[in-house]
Design an enzyme around this catalytic site. Structure first.
Site, PDB file in Angstrom:
ATOM      1  CB  SER A  42      49.307  -2.465 -14.936  1.00  0.00           C
ATOM      2  OG  SER A  42      50.271  -3.431 -15.212  1.00  0.00           O
ATOM      3  CB  CYS A 130      45.200 -24.083 -22.414  1.00  0.00           C
ATOM      4  SG  CYS A 130      46.788 -24.145 -21.596  1.00  0.00           S
ATOM      5  CG  HIS A 243      48.387 -25.772 -26.080  1.00  0.00           C
ATOM      6  ND1 HIS A 243      49.373 -24.831 -26.236  1.00  0.00           N
ATOM      7  CD2 HIS A 243      48.012 -25.704 -24.773  1.00  0.00           C
ATOM      8  CE1 HIS A 243      49.579 -24.213 -25.083  1.00  0.00           C
ATOM      9  NE2 HIS A 243      48.761 -24.717 -24.175  1.00  0.00           N
TER      10      HIS A 243
HETATM   11  N1  LIG Z   1      48.185 -18.513 -21.542  1.00  0.00           N
HETATM   12  C1  LIG Z   1      47.348 -19.516 -21.701  1.00  0.00           C
HETATM   13  O1  LIG Z   1      47.281 -20.166 -22.763  1.00  0.00           O
HETATM   14  C2  LIG Z   1      46.432 -19.899 -20.585  1.00  0.00           C
HETATM   15  C3  LIG Z   1      45.499 -20.892 -20.842  1.00  0.00           C
HETATM   16  C4  LIG Z   1      44.655 -21.300 -19.801  1.00  0.00           C
HETATM   17  C5  LIG Z   1      44.755 -20.696 -18.563  1.00  0.00           C
HETATM   18  N2  LIG Z   1      45.663 -19.712 -18.345  1.00  0.00           N
HETATM   19  C6  LIG Z   1      45.677 -19.068 -17.039  1.00  0.00           C
HETATM   20  O2  LIG Z   1      45.209 -17.737 -17.204  1.00  0.00           O
HETATM   21  C7  LIG Z   1      45.849 -16.873 -16.268  1.00  0.00           C
HETATM   22  C8  LIG Z   1      46.522 -15.721 -17.022  1.00  0.00           C
HETATM   23  O3  LIG Z   1      47.512 -16.285 -17.846  1.00  0.00           O
HETATM   24  P1  LIG Z   1      48.286 -15.459 -18.941  1.00  0.00           P
HETATM   25  O4  LIG Z   1      48.973 -16.484 -19.762  1.00  0.00           O
HETATM   26  O5  LIG Z   1      47.417 -14.453 -19.585  1.00  0.00           O
HETATM   27  O6  LIG Z   1      49.386 -14.704 -18.034  1.00  0.00           O
HETATM   28  P2  LIG Z   1      50.273 -13.394 -18.343  1.00  0.00           P
HETATM   29  O7  LIG Z   1      50.345 -13.150 -19.815  1.00  0.00           O
HETATM   30  O8  LIG Z   1      51.523 -13.586 -17.604  1.00  0.00           O
HETATM   31  O9  LIG Z   1      49.423 -12.221 -17.689  1.00  0.00           O
HETATM   32  C9  LIG Z   1      49.205 -12.172 -16.292  1.00  0.00           C
HETATM   33  C10 LIG Z   1      48.218 -11.052 -15.996  1.00  0.00           C
HETATM   34  O10 LIG Z   1      47.879 -11.078 -14.616  1.00  0.00           O
HETATM   35  C11 LIG Z   1      48.027  -9.776 -14.075  1.00  0.00           C
HETATM   36  N3  LIG Z   1      48.316  -9.890 -12.653  1.00  0.00           N
HETATM   37  C12 LIG Z   1      49.368 -10.463 -12.046  1.00  0.00           C
HETATM   38  N4  LIG Z   1      49.258 -10.354 -10.699  1.00  0.00           N
HETATM   39  C13 LIG Z   1      48.108  -9.686 -10.464  1.00  0.00           C
HETATM   40  C14 LIG Z   1      47.444  -9.229  -9.294  1.00  0.00           C
HETATM   41  N5  LIG Z   1      47.929  -9.476  -8.072  1.00  0.00           N
HETATM   42  N6  LIG Z   1      46.286  -8.548  -9.432  1.00  0.00           N
HETATM   43  C15 LIG Z   1      45.773  -8.301 -10.634  1.00  0.00           C
HETATM   44  N7  LIG Z   1      46.359  -8.680 -11.799  1.00  0.00           N
HETATM   45  C16 LIG Z   1      47.517  -9.366 -11.702  1.00  0.00           C
HETATM   46  C17 LIG Z   1      49.155  -9.160 -14.884  1.00  0.00           C
HETATM   47  O11 LIG Z   1      49.103  -7.753 -14.754  1.00  0.00           O
HETATM   48  P3  LIG Z   1      50.413  -6.802 -14.845  1.00  0.00           P
HETATM   49  O12 LIG Z   1      50.627  -6.525 -16.311  1.00  0.00           O
HETATM   50  O13 LIG Z   1      50.011  -5.603 -14.093  1.00  0.00           O
HETATM   51  O14 LIG Z   1      51.547  -7.563 -14.246  1.00  0.00           O
HETATM   52  C18 LIG Z   1      48.768  -9.651 -16.275  1.00  0.00           C
HETATM   53  O15 LIG Z   1      47.725  -8.851 -16.793  1.00  0.00           O
HETATM   54  C19 LIG Z   1      46.807 -17.762 -15.467  1.00  0.00           C
HETATM   55  O16 LIG Z   1      46.148 -18.198 -14.305  1.00  0.00           O
HETATM   56  C20 LIG Z   1      47.044 -18.945 -16.392  1.00  0.00           C
HETATM   57  O17 LIG Z   1      47.389 -20.094 -15.708  1.00  0.00           O
HETATM   58  C21 LIG Z   1      46.506 -19.300 -19.338  1.00  0.00           C
END
Ligand SMILES: NC(=O)c1ccc[n+]([C@@H]2O[C@H](COP(=O)([O-])OP(=O)(O)OC[C@H]3O[C@@H](n4cnc5c(N)ncnc54)[C@H](OP(=O)(O)O)[C@@H]3O)[C@@H](O)[C@H]2O)c1
Length: 338
Positions: A42, A130, A243
């Site tokens: 990105s 979450c 949720h």
């Molecule tokens: N979604 C929820 O409701 C929720 C709630 C609690 C916790 N979480 C946690 O929060 C985290 C993010 O979740 P999300 O739902 O936002 O995921 P997501 O929508 O899939 O987004 C993932 C993000 O991580 C980046 N990423 C992936 N590999 C990376 C790397 N090696 N270095 C730097 N950036 C990287 C991606 O960038 P690119 O665009 O460049 O791929 C993207 O910005 C996860 O650990 C998840 O378990 C999520």
């Protein structure tokens, strides 16, 4: 949070990262103070920020120089590799992944419940799952008066909880079904549109999955109650954001629904939406975009001596993730940890 600090958002293109950017903008952070980081793929692209945009940088060894607080929303692998790098560069890390949550020297914090644990931070503070955050808030507000013996939880978790890809998959599948085609599952284990999926998370022992075990283990750590008996069934539902969770709580001392309603209404971060008859209740659509955990359907559970049944909903991207992370940072600043 003082808006003269420099903050980084790792995972700025993801659903949680995007919510973090919105909250930082609402807290008055100028674009110059916000570093948007993502994967190498990105780098150079731009993300919207408060009417302007920010250039994305790859989260690497040099990305944290000059950063006071680094919010990680990029998954466990990135958090394991890069959180120590950010700490070494002088930043406080607030991580949304599960990578650090159960480490002994890492506080796992819901500010309304165990904000004081932030004092034990050695540089990394973990944000709970979450579905755990609202459960810990509800249990804590009831146990202060009545004690808690046992909790049974069934979750109704939205697609955005599985990240950007699952949210997009739900939209695609919904279009496929509307067009009379069979929905195709690419990201999740089963088709989610027009369906309910009691699984899809990594399998663990005895037929439980990772999400169900996290709910129990994380609740025990946050509530400082290693003996807490909690069992969960986690279910993914075709809802974009928000949720829902059905909770059955067995208290140590009697606690009627009316008193439970008062306790919950007085608890910080919780709003009771319940007319006492079961006609008024909160839905995930009501919680989406809101900061509060909404609680309703508060009833006596007649199947045990001191039982309460209730229903809660919370925005998994806000209180379940980004907002809780920002609140941790704000509390850390108040406590002089940053
Ligand atoms: N979604 C929820 O409701 C929720 C709630 C609690 C916790 N979480 C946690 O929060 C985290 C993010 O979740 P999300 O739902 O936002 O995921 P997501 O929508 O899939 O987004 C993932 C993000 O991580 C980046 N990423 C992936 N590999 C990376 C790397 N090696 N270095 C730097 N950036 C990287 C991606 O960038 P690119 O665009 O460049 O791929 C993207 O910005 C996860 O650990 C998840 O378990 C999520």
């Amino acid at each position: 949070m003082p808006s003269n600090l420099n903050v980084a958002v790792v995972g700025a293109t993801g659903v949680v990262g995007q919510e973090l950017l919105k909250i930082l903008a609402a807290r008055g952070f100028e674009p110059e103070r916000v570093r948007a980081l993502a994967s190498e793929a990105s780098a150079g692209r731009r993300v919207a920020y408060d009417g302007a945009d920010l250039e994305l940088q790859a989260a690497g060894e040099r990305a944290f120089v000059g950063i006071d607080i680094a919010f990680f929303a990029a998954g466990g692998e990135a958090a394991l590799a890069l959180a120590p790098v950010a700490v070494e560069a002088g930043a406080l890390v607030v991580d949304k992944s599960s990578a650090w949550r159960m480490q002994e020297n890492v506080p796992l914090v819901v500010p309304e419940v165990n904000g004081d644990d932030i004092r034990d931070s050695e540089g990394i503070i973990a944000c709970p799952n979450c579905s755990t955050i609202p459960v810990a808030m509800v249990i804590d507000s009831l146990r202060r008066e009545a004690g808690v013996e046992r909790v049974v939880v069934a979750t109704y978790q939205s697609a955005s909880g599985g990240g950007r890809d699952l949210l997009e998959e739900l939209e695609e599948q919904t279009r496929e079904v509307a067009a009379g085609r069979r929905p195709h599952a690419r990201v999740y284990s089963h088709p989610l549109a027009y369906n309910v999926v009691p699984g899809g998370w990594k399998l663990e022992s005895d037929g439980y999955n990772e999400e169900e075990l996290k709910l129990a283990q994380e609740s025990r750590k946050i509530l400082h109650d290693p003996e807490l008996r909690l069992v969960a069934t986690c279910v993914r539902v075709p809802v974009p954001v928000g949720h829902g969770e059905a909770l059955f709580v067995e208290t140590t001392r009697p606690l009627g629904p009316e008193r439970a309603r008062e306790l919950l209404a007085a608890a910080p971060g919780i709003e009771v939406v319940d007319d006492g008859r079961g006609a008024e209740f909160p839905t995930p659509a009501d919680a989406a975009g809101r900061d509060e955990v909404l609680v309703g359907r508060i009833r006596r559970d007649p199947s045990v001596d001191n039982g309460l049944a209730l229903w809660l909903v919370a925005d998994n991207l806000r209180k379940g993730a980004a907002l809780n992370a920002v609140q941790i940072a704000e509390r850390a600043i108040e406590m002089g940890v940053v």
